[in-house]
Design an enzyme around this catalytic site. Sequence first.
Site, PDB file in Angstrom:
ATOM      1  N   GLY A 131       0.705  -1.133  -0.064  1.00 36.88           N
ATOM      2  CA  GLY A 131      -0.039   0.128   0.038  1.00 36.88           C
ATOM      3  C   GLY A 131       0.839   1.311   0.151  1.00 36.88           C
ATOM      4  O   GLY A 131       1.758   1.587  -0.781  1.00 36.88           O
ATOM      5  N   GLY A 157       2.974   2.678   2.306  1.00 36.89           N
ATOM      6  CA  GLY A 157       4.427   2.685   2.411  1.00 36.89           C
ATOM      7  C   GLY A 157       5.220   2.070   1.519  1.00 36.89           C
ATOM      8  O   GLY A 157       6.229   2.313   1.243  1.00 36.89           O
ATOM      9  N   ASP A 190       8.470  -5.599  13.727  1.00 28.25           N
ATOM     10  CA  ASP A 190       7.241  -5.576  14.299  1.00 28.25           C
ATOM     11  C   ASP A 190       7.120  -4.177  15.045  1.00 28.25           C
ATOM     12  O   ASP A 190       7.527  -3.960  16.027  1.00 28.25           O
ATOM     13  CB  ASP A 190       6.778  -6.670  15.500  1.00 28.25           C
ATOM     14  CG  ASP A 190       5.389  -6.639  15.914  1.00 28.25           C
ATOM     15  OD1 ASP A 190       4.828  -5.329  15.826  1.00 28.25           O
ATOM     16  OD2 ASP A 190       5.152  -7.514  16.900  1.00 28.25           O
ATOM     17  N   TYR A 208      -9.300   2.544  15.790  1.00 26.34           N
ATOM     18  CA  TYR A 208      -8.678   3.345  14.773  1.00 26.34           C
ATOM     19  C   TYR A 208      -8.626   4.868  14.818  1.00 26.34           C
ATOM     20  O   TYR A 208      -7.942   5.392  14.973  1.00 26.34           O
ATOM     21  CB  TYR A 208      -9.331   2.712  13.399  1.00 26.34           C
ATOM     22  CG  TYR A 208      -8.445   3.212  12.079  1.00 26.34           C
ATOM     23  CD1 TYR A 208      -7.398   2.545  11.773  1.00 26.34           C
ATOM     24  CD2 TYR A 208      -8.782   4.237  11.366  1.00 26.34           C
ATOM     25  CE1 TYR A 208      -6.440   2.796  10.599  1.00 26.34           C
ATOM     26  CE2 TYR A 208      -8.101   4.602  10.450  1.00 26.34           C
ATOM     27  CZ  TYR A 208      -6.918   3.965  10.035  1.00 26.34           C
ATOM     28  OH  TYR A 208      -6.436   4.223   8.741  1.00 26.34           O
TER      29      TYR A 208
END
Length: 280
Positions: A23, A25, A66, A166
Amino acid sequence: MHAAAMTVPPTNKVAIVTGASSGIGLALSTSLIAQSWTVVLADINATAGAAAASTLGPKASFVETDVSSWTSQLALFKSVFTRFGRLDFVAANAGIDDKDAVYADFEAEEPEALNFKTLEVDLLAPIMSFRLALFYMRRNPDKSGGAIVITSSSAGLYPFSSNPEYAAAKHGLIGFARSVAPVLKREKITVNCICPALVSTNLAPASLWTLIPKDQLTPMSTIMRAFHGFIDGHKDLLTGQAAECAIDDIFYRDPVDFPSQSQKDMFSRDLGAWMSAYDM
Ligand SMILES: NC(=O)c1ccc[n+]([C@@H]2O[C@H](COP(=O)([O-])OP(=O)(O)OC[C@H]3O[C@@H](n4cnc5c(N)ncnc54)[C@H](O)[C@@H]3O)[C@@H](O)[C@H]2O)c1
């Protein structure tokens, strides 16, 4: 006045992009490579990330990371600074949508604890990226500072009832960037947020894309324009901004107005006055 900022030739500039396997990035990493940046792609998806880096060529590399783990992010930033000796740009971009239903009722007699992964990845992780970027950018050999861009969302500006965690995280990022930016300006470290509207990526379930009219999707080119605006804007110390990207437009959004003089006075108070109370 700030001509000394980012005097490093483009070919020497080093960037870290999190969430770079897919996407936004991945598109950002691709566009930085096209401008001769050295780019370290960081993502939890090692298969896609390693494949992307190898496609992008010798100025790209991949580090499995991560972002919700401090240890993992520390290892990423440390390895980049050790290898390249500088850090000019960080995109704290990795993100996920809600992984739990705050509205759900539960079968159990007592409510179960929520899964806070969304807040860990979308709010805590960019703050960790910021902390690490600050540490290493301060150590750039030419004291050129650096640019930090955090991917918030339009859901950081408006209520977003389908994904309230979110929305909470993305609102928080804008408050964070606006708060730290003025303090770091004198060190030539800029902190800005991108707030995309809906962009077709792997973030949301694939079925969503069949529900949304194509003309309501924001093209990736608008998001890239906003990122590069902040990267180029570093030389003028453009900082503390939230760039809402919708369709072909970029709107630089101001914080809400102060409703009274006392509120204005409270939040305009000199940082030193606050800090003296906190002993930091
Ligand atoms: N696509 C949109 O409509 C939209 C709108 C507003 C904001 N955003 C934001 O843009 C950013 C990028 O999302 P995208 O749309 O490109 O989605 P995407 O799913 O295509 O990419 C997100 C990337 O983040 C990575 N990631 C997830 N958890 C991670 C972790 N713990 N550590 C490291 N990497 C991790 C994923 O593996 C993936 O490669 C996110 O912060 C997202 O919230 C997207």
